[in-house]
Design a protein around this motif. Structure first.
Motif, mmCIF file in Angstrom:
data_model
loop_
_atom_site.group_PDB
_atom_site.id
_atom_site.type_symbol
_atom_site.label_atom_id
_atom_site.label_comp_id
_atom_site.label_asym_id
_atom_site.label_seq_id
_atom_site.Cartn_x
_atom_site.Cartn_y
_atom_site.Cartn_z
ATOM 1 N N GLU A 219 4.095 -4.899 -0.676
ATOM 2 C CA GLU A 219 5.203 -4.425 0.141
ATOM 3 C C GLU A 219 4.708 -3.834 1.459
ATOM 4 O O GLU A 219 3.523 -3.516 1.616
ATOM 5 N N ARG A 220 5.669 -3.686 2.360
ATOM 6 C CA ARG A 220 5.422 -2.929 3.582
ATOM 7 C C ARG A 220 5.736 -1.460 3.316
ATOM 8 O O ARG A 220 6.371 -1.130 2.318
ATOM 9 N N PRO A 221 5.301 -0.592 4.222
ATOM 10 C CA PRO A 221 5.604 0.823 3.982
ATOM 11 C C PRO A 221 7.096 1.123 3.866
ATOM 12 O O PRO A 221 7.486 2.088 3.196
ATOM 13 N N ASN A 222 7.941 0.292 4.506
ATOM 14 C CA ASN A 222 9.385 0.526 4.403
ATOM 15 C C ASN A 222 10.004 -0.086 3.156
ATOM 16 O O ASN A 222 11.226 -0.035 2.971
ATOM 17 N N ASP A 279 0.747 -3.431 5.755
ATOM 18 C CA ASP A 279 1.609 -3.316 6.937
ATOM 19 C C ASP A 279 1.474 -4.576 7.793
ATOM 20 O O ASP A 279 0.821 -4.598 8.830
ATOM 21 N N ASN A 281 3.903 -7.431 9.547
ATOM 22 C CA ASN A 281 5.279 -7.802 9.859
ATOM 23 C C ASN A 281 5.429 -9.329 9.953
ATOM 24 O O ASN A 281 4.456 -10.081 9.793
#
Length: 330
Positions: A219-222, A279, A281
């Motif tokens: 996952e990404r941090p968000n 991280d 995108n």
């Protein structure tokens, strides 16, 4: 003078005497023929030139003005040649400044395939070369270090297969992809009780301290999904170098996999469960080179943009000095 002939009064010069005598003889002959003697001229023979064509009269030359003693002849005036001004060079058209190339958004690291070993579905053998099963998963701890490897032990004709978890430290990896098996370097019977294989059953559960990586969503941090782990690349020192992520559907509907550096992963605990974060995108995923088993491995890491340095605060300006009071008039 007496007694002799008188001296002639005229004496012809000796050179003219024969000519005169000849003239007298001719004149005497002419008298006999009744002709008049021709006049004797100084020139005995005259040359008669033939008549030439009339010459055209030339134009009269212009008369030069009379000059007095005070008048001086006019000097010819030379034409005044003005210096030629050099033409100014054409104005230089300033070209538009070339825009600097965009800053890279990812970094890539080339990994020698011959120096790595793909984990998933690799054969596991004993020291004597007997194959006992295949590797199916890697379990990482909260620090991101491999803790265990799950092996699917083989039964007879597939009957009795079971998944067993072995400590990571008992395996030796020979680089070379799937062609070289993973060796279980320690006999099972001699392992300490704490390191003996454990039955994994349906798999190792995710806890706050361990995370099975295969089929885990990174996952990404968000919280947005980056991709699903489909393999892990291990070097000859049993250290993970990269994870292979299936990013299908992230930037295109086509199936696509990329390799991400192991060092780019972060393991954090959220909701009492261990998560793997990356991280990366969509633009960075799109710029990542694809992973293929027959091509060089290019493991990517995201480039963290450098935040603009805050402008230094200007030093406070000193308040203007108070005006001195005017002197009182006397």
């Amino acid at each position: 003078m007496s007694g002799g002939l008188p001296r002639p009064a005229l004496r012809l010069p000796t050179p003219l005497l024969p000519g005169a005598l000849a003239a007298l003889v001719l004149s005497g002959c002419a008298l006999f023929h009744g002709q008049q003697p021709a006049p004797v001229t100084d020139a005995l023979v005259s040359t008669v030139e033939p008549a030439s064509e009339p010459v055209a009269a030339s134009e009269p030359e212009p008369e030069e003005p009379e000059t007095t003693g005070h008048d001086q002849p006019h000097k010819p005036k030379h034409p005044t040649v003005k210096p030629h001004k050099p033409e100014p060079p054409p104005p230089v058209v300033a070209s538009a400044p070339v825009a600097p190339p965009p800053a890279p958004i990812i970094t890539t690291r080339l990994i020698d395939r011959s120096q790595t070993h793909a984990l998933l579905d690799s054969e596991v053998q004993r020291r004597d070369g007997k194959v006992i099963g295949r590797a199916v998963d890697l379990v990482a701890d909260a620090g991101g270090k491999p803790n265990e490897m799950i092996v699917n032990l083989q039964g007879f004709l597939g009957i009795g297969d079971r998944k067993v978890s072995f400590p990571w430290s008992v395996f030796r990896f020979t680089p070379g992809g799937h062609g070289s098996p993973i060796t279980l370097d320690v006999p099972v019977g001699k392992l300490p009780l704490a390191d003996r294989p454990k039955r994994a059953g349906a798999g190792v559960p995710v806890t706050a301290t361990q995370l099975p990586l295969l089929d885990t969503t990174v996952e990404r941090p968000n919280g947005a999904a980056v991709g699903r782990v489909v393999d892990v690349l291990i070097d000859g020192s049993a250290q993970p170098q990269a994870v292979v992520l299936d990013v299908s559907g992230m930037v295109s509907p086509d199936r696509r996999t990329i390799a991400a550096n192991w060092s780019a992963l972060r393991f954090v605990t959220k909701d009492k469960l261990l998560h793997a974060l990356l991280d990366l995108n969509d633009a960075q995923i799109k710029a990542s080179p694809p992973y293929a088993s027959d091509k060089p491995i290019q493991a990517v890491s995201p480039v963290v943009p450098v935040a603009a340095a805050p402008a230094s605060a200007a030093p406070p300006t000193a308040p203007p000095a108070a005006a001195s009071p005017a002197r009182a008039s006397r």
